[in-house]
Every structure is written in C-alpha cells, then in structure tokens.
Design a protein around this motif. Structure first.
Motif, PDB file in Angstrom:
ATOM      1  N   PHE A   1      31.916   9.880   7.723  1.00  0.00           N
ATOM      2  CA  PHE A   1      32.521  11.031   7.050  1.00  0.00           C
ATOM      3  C   PHE A   1      31.546  11.649   6.059  1.00  0.00           C
ATOM      4  O   PHE A   1      31.321  12.861   6.057  1.00  0.00           O
ATOM      5  CB  PHE A   1      33.794  10.585   6.318  1.00  0.00           C
ATOM      6  CG  PHE A   1      34.384  11.643   5.421  1.00  0.00           C
ATOM      7  CD1 PHE A   1      35.266  12.587   5.913  1.00  0.00           C
ATOM      8  CD2 PHE A   1      34.066  11.685   4.065  1.00  0.00           C
ATOM      9  CE1 PHE A   1      35.805  13.573   5.081  1.00  0.00           C
ATOM     10  CE2 PHE A   1      34.597  12.662   3.229  1.00  0.00           C
ATOM     11  CZ  PHE A   1      35.468  13.602   3.751  1.00  0.00           C
ATOM     12  N   HIS A   2      30.957  10.833   5.199  1.00  0.00           N
ATOM     13  CA  HIS A   2      30.114  11.395   4.142  1.00  0.00           C
ATOM     14  C   HIS A   2      28.781  11.920   4.658  1.00  0.00           C
ATOM     15  O   HIS A   2      28.176  12.805   4.038  1.00  0.00           O
ATOM     16  CB  HIS A   2      29.923  10.380   3.011  1.00  0.00           C
ATOM     17  CG  HIS A   2      31.071  10.360   2.060  1.00  0.00           C
ATOM     18  ND1 HIS A   2      32.000   9.345   2.035  1.00  0.00           N
ATOM     19  CD2 HIS A   2      31.478  11.270   1.137  1.00  0.00           C
ATOM     20  CE1 HIS A   2      32.919   9.625   1.129  1.00  0.00           C
ATOM     21  NE2 HIS A   2      32.630  10.784   0.576  1.00  0.00           N
ATOM     22  N   ALA A   3      28.323  11.423   5.792  1.00  0.00           N
ATOM     23  CA  ALA A   3      27.127  12.028   6.387  1.00  0.00           C
ATOM     24  C   ALA A   3      27.456  13.436   6.879  1.00  0.00           C
ATOM     25  O   ALA A   3      26.604  14.334   6.815  1.00  0.00           O
ATOM     26  CB  ALA A   3      26.603  11.168   7.527  1.00  0.00           C
ATOM     27  N   CYS A   4      28.691  13.647   7.341  1.00  0.00           N
ATOM     28  CA  CYS A   4      29.131  15.003   7.709  1.00  0.00           C
ATOM     29  C   CYS A   4      29.180  15.881   6.464  1.00  0.00           C
ATOM     30  O   CYS A   4      28.734  17.038   6.489  1.00  0.00           O
ATOM     31  CB  CYS A   4      30.510  14.961   8.361  1.00  0.00           C
ATOM     32  SG  CYS A   4      30.573  14.096   9.932  1.00  0.00           S
ATOM     33  N   VAL A   5      29.718  15.339   5.376  1.00  0.00           N
ATOM     34  CA  VAL A   5      29.800  16.078   4.113  1.00  0.00           C
ATOM     35  C   VAL A   5      28.427  16.565   3.676  1.00  0.00           C
ATOM     36  O   VAL A   5      28.228  17.749   3.356  1.00  0.00           O
ATOM     37  CB  VAL A   5      30.422  15.194   3.007  1.00  0.00           C
ATOM     38  CG1 VAL A   5      30.149  15.788   1.625  1.00  0.00           C
ATOM     39  CG2 VAL A   5      31.917  15.036   3.222  1.00  0.00           C
ATOM     40  N   PHE A   6      27.448  15.671   3.677  1.00  0.00           N
ATOM     41  CA  PHE A   6      26.131  16.042   3.164  1.00  0.00           C
ATOM     42  C   PHE A   6      25.335  16.880   4.163  1.00  0.00           C
ATOM     43  O   PHE A   6      24.455  17.641   3.761  1.00  0.00           O
ATOM     44  CB  PHE A   6      25.372  14.800   2.704  1.00  0.00           C
ATOM     45  CG  PHE A   6      25.841  14.328   1.361  1.00  0.00           C
ATOM     46  CD1 PHE A   6      25.265  14.821   0.201  1.00  0.00           C
ATOM     47  CD2 PHE A   6      26.893  13.433   1.250  1.00  0.00           C
ATOM     48  CE1 PHE A   6      25.725  14.429  -1.048  1.00  0.00           C
ATOM     49  CE2 PHE A   6      27.363  13.033   0.000  1.00  0.00           C
ATOM     50  CZ  PHE A   6      26.785  13.532  -1.151  1.00  0.00           C
ATOM     51  N   SER A   7      25.653  16.772   5.440  1.00  0.00           N
ATOM     52  CA  SER A   7      25.063  17.690   6.414  1.00  0.00           C
ATOM     53  C   SER A   7      25.520  19.109   6.106  1.00  0.00           C
ATOM     54  O   SER A   7      24.732  20.059   6.171  1.00  0.00           O
ATOM     55  CB  SER A   7      25.482  17.299   7.836  1.00  0.00           C
ATOM     56  OG  SER A   7      24.959  16.045   8.199  1.00  0.00           O
ATOM     57  N   ILE A   8      26.790  19.249   5.757  1.00  0.00           N
ATOM     58  CA  ILE A   8      27.341  20.560   5.407  1.00  0.00           C
ATOM     59  C   ILE A   8      26.698  21.074   4.116  1.00  0.00           C
ATOM     60  O   ILE A   8      26.255  22.219   4.039  1.00  0.00           O
ATOM     61  CB  ILE A   8      28.870  20.479   5.260  1.00  0.00           C
ATOM     62  CG1 ILE A   8      29.512  20.218   6.628  1.00  0.00           C
ATOM     63  CG2 ILE A   8      29.434  21.759   4.637  1.00  0.00           C
ATOM     64  CD1 ILE A   8      30.992  19.886   6.568  1.00  0.00           C
ATOM     65  N   LEU A   9      26.626  20.227   3.103  1.00  0.00           N
ATOM     66  CA  LEU A   9      26.057  20.648   1.826  1.00  0.00           C
ATOM     67  C   LEU A   9      24.592  21.058   1.959  1.00  0.00           C
ATOM     68  O   LEU A   9      24.146  22.026   1.325  1.00  0.00           O
ATOM     69  CB  LEU A   9      26.187  19.525   0.797  1.00  0.00           C
ATOM     70  CG  LEU A   9      27.601  19.201   0.306  1.00  0.00           C
ATOM     71  CD1 LEU A   9      27.580  17.986  -0.612  1.00  0.00           C
ATOM     72  CD2 LEU A   9      28.205  20.394  -0.427  1.00  0.00           C
ATOM     73  N   PHE A  10      23.830  20.331   2.790  1.00  0.00           N
ATOM     74  CA  PHE A  10      22.408  20.609   2.952  1.00  0.00           C
ATOM     75  C   PHE A  10      22.116  21.583   4.098  1.00  0.00           C
ATOM     76  O   PHE A  10      20.956  21.828   4.415  1.00  0.00           O
ATOM     77  CB  PHE A  10      21.637  19.309   3.172  1.00  0.00           C
ATOM     78  CG  PHE A  10      21.350  18.535   1.918  1.00  0.00           C
ATOM     79  CD1 PHE A  10      20.184  18.768   1.193  1.00  0.00           C
ATOM     80  CD2 PHE A  10      22.233  17.586   1.451  1.00  0.00           C
ATOM     81  CE1 PHE A  10      19.913  18.053   0.027  1.00  0.00           C
ATOM     82  CE2 PHE A  10      21.980  16.869   0.282  1.00  0.00           C
ATOM     83  CZ  PHE A  10      20.822  17.108  -0.434  1.00  0.00           C
TER      84      PHE A  10
END
Length: 264
Positions: free
Chosen positions: A189-198
């Motif tokens: 989940f959080h790798a998806c979050v940070f892919s979106i942020l970056f």
C-alpha cells in the motif's frame, strides 16, 4: 499512564483496527485503557486492512461501545466507512493516509539531510511477499523496459537468508528509491502512496494476505485502477498517468482531511 497527563488521544492508521495483529486485546486500539477518562478521542485514517469483517461477536460489541466514546472517527478506506456504520453504528469520514498529508518536498529534504547515495537501479521492486509469479513479473518488466531492477527492502522475513541481507534499510534510503525509480512494482500500500507522491508510474500486484481493500481504495481515490495487475501474465501499465489530475485530486483530499483534523 494517568488521566491528568493527557488532553487527547489520536488512533491511526495502518491496519490499526485489524484483529490479526493483536494477539491479546484489539480493544487497546479503541482506547479501552482510558475508557473512563475525560479526554478527547479521535480516529484518524484508522484501517481495518480488509473489506471483510474479522471481529468476533464479543470484540464487535466491546469495540462498538468504546468507539462511540470518540469525538471524531475517520477511516482510510472507502469500505471502512460501511464497516463502521454496519457493525459499530458509527458514521465515519473517509480521509487520506497521513503520509499523504505531507508534500513530496518534505520527503526529499529528509533524503538530502541523510546524504543517501543514488540507488543502484531504475526499476524499484518493493515486494513484501515474494512469489515465483512476482519474480517472473519483475524479470519481464526489466526485459521489456530495459530498466535495472533494485530492491527497496531487505529479506527480513526470509529466515534462510544471511543476517546481513535481513537488515532493513533506513527510511531515507527507502525514500531515495522512489526518487531514482523510473518504474515501481510492488504489493505494498505505502509503496503505491509514495509512487503517487513522487510521480512514478507503478504496477501493483495483489497481496490478499496483507489486505486488498486498502490498495483498491487508494487507487480509486486517484482514478488509477488500471495500475492494478490482478492477472500476473498481463502487464497492464501502458496508460500514461496524468499527474496534473492526480495532484488536483490530492489537494482536494488534503483539504477535506485537514478539515477533519481541524474539527478535532
């Protein structure tokens, strides 16, 4: 812990309400230790991790009583809004994961202060539960894109791995991976979050054991459902992400999420 030492408690976020992670008392996550205290109580982006109800009848009854003492209840997944209503009789707001309340520059600054060297590849692989299928997917992605795979995590749960390979990298190094990646493949989940942020294109592999609802809810929030790779043999990431639309959506979610916090 004494009542006089606290004005408020905030509960959240990542699967904090999932019973499987509490071998003793899930009620702790509903502040049962402070049930008679005169304090403010808030759930911010609390997560069940799944759209299925995993509580026993007794847990449901006890947690329902405790949650009704809360001043504010907000949850991280769309499905959790319905779970709170159905099983607890409580109206919950849908908000962002707290990591998304910060601007991407906040994370870049962390990496710069830690002086983390450049990553050793361009295809970030952050897989929590490796399988033959995910290994094959990564190999095919590398072959088709020409990108160089590199790991974003250690083999921490692999008891057969040498100790040196089981030490988790520091958070700043994990963040650096997103800065350097041209593509991310993950079941997190959080790798998806940070892919979106970056602003990094990414492919999500479903991980049923760790919960699918939270990832699906996140993708739906940003109109990125096509990133979900439920059928491993089919790599469906050809659609270009409109990061302008994503950022506009993110700002709207940040505003509504901050409004929940300000109300508290």
């Amino acid at each position: 812990m004494k009542e006089k030492d606290f004005d408020a408690f905030v509960v959240g976020s990542d699967q904090v309400w999932r019973p499987m992670y509490y071998p003793t008392r899930i009620e702790n996550a509903y502040l049962d230790f402070a049930k008679d205290w005169n304090i403010k109580r808030m759930a911010y982006a609390a997560s069940f991790g799944t759209s299925e109800w995993e509580y026993t009848v007794g847990q449901t009854e006890r947690c329902r009583e405790l949650l009704r003492k809360f001043d504010v209840v907000s949850v991280r997944e769309e499905s959790a809004v319905e779970l709170c209503r159905k099983f607890f009789g409580v109206n919950a707001s849908h908000v962002l994961d707290p990591t998304m309340l910060l601007d991407v520059q906040d994370y870049v600054d962390l990496v710069k202060r830690a002086d983390i060297p450049k990553s050793k590849g361009t295809l970030l692989c952050y897989i929590l539960d490796e399988t033959e299928s995910t290994t094959d997917l990564i190999s095919r992605l590398a072959s088709e894109t020409g990108l160089v795979p590199f790991r974003g995590n250690s083999r921490v749960e692999d008891w057969s791995a040498p100790l040196a390979e089981r030490i988790q990298p520091p958070v700043e190094q994990w963040l650096r991976g997103f800065m350097d990646a041209e593509l991310v493949v993950t079941d997190s989940f959080h790798a998806c979050v940070f892919s979106i942020l970056f602003h990094k294109p990414f492919v999500v592999v479903g991980n049923k054991e760790r919960g699918l609802a939270r990832v699906k809810s996140l993708l739906k929030m940003f109109g990125l459902e096509e990133r979900w790779n439920s059928d491993i043999p089919t790599i469906s990431f050809s659609k270009t992400i409109d990061w302008k639309d994503v950022d506009e959506c993110l700002e709207e979610w940040r505003k509504s999420s901050h409004d929940v916090l300000r109300f508290f």
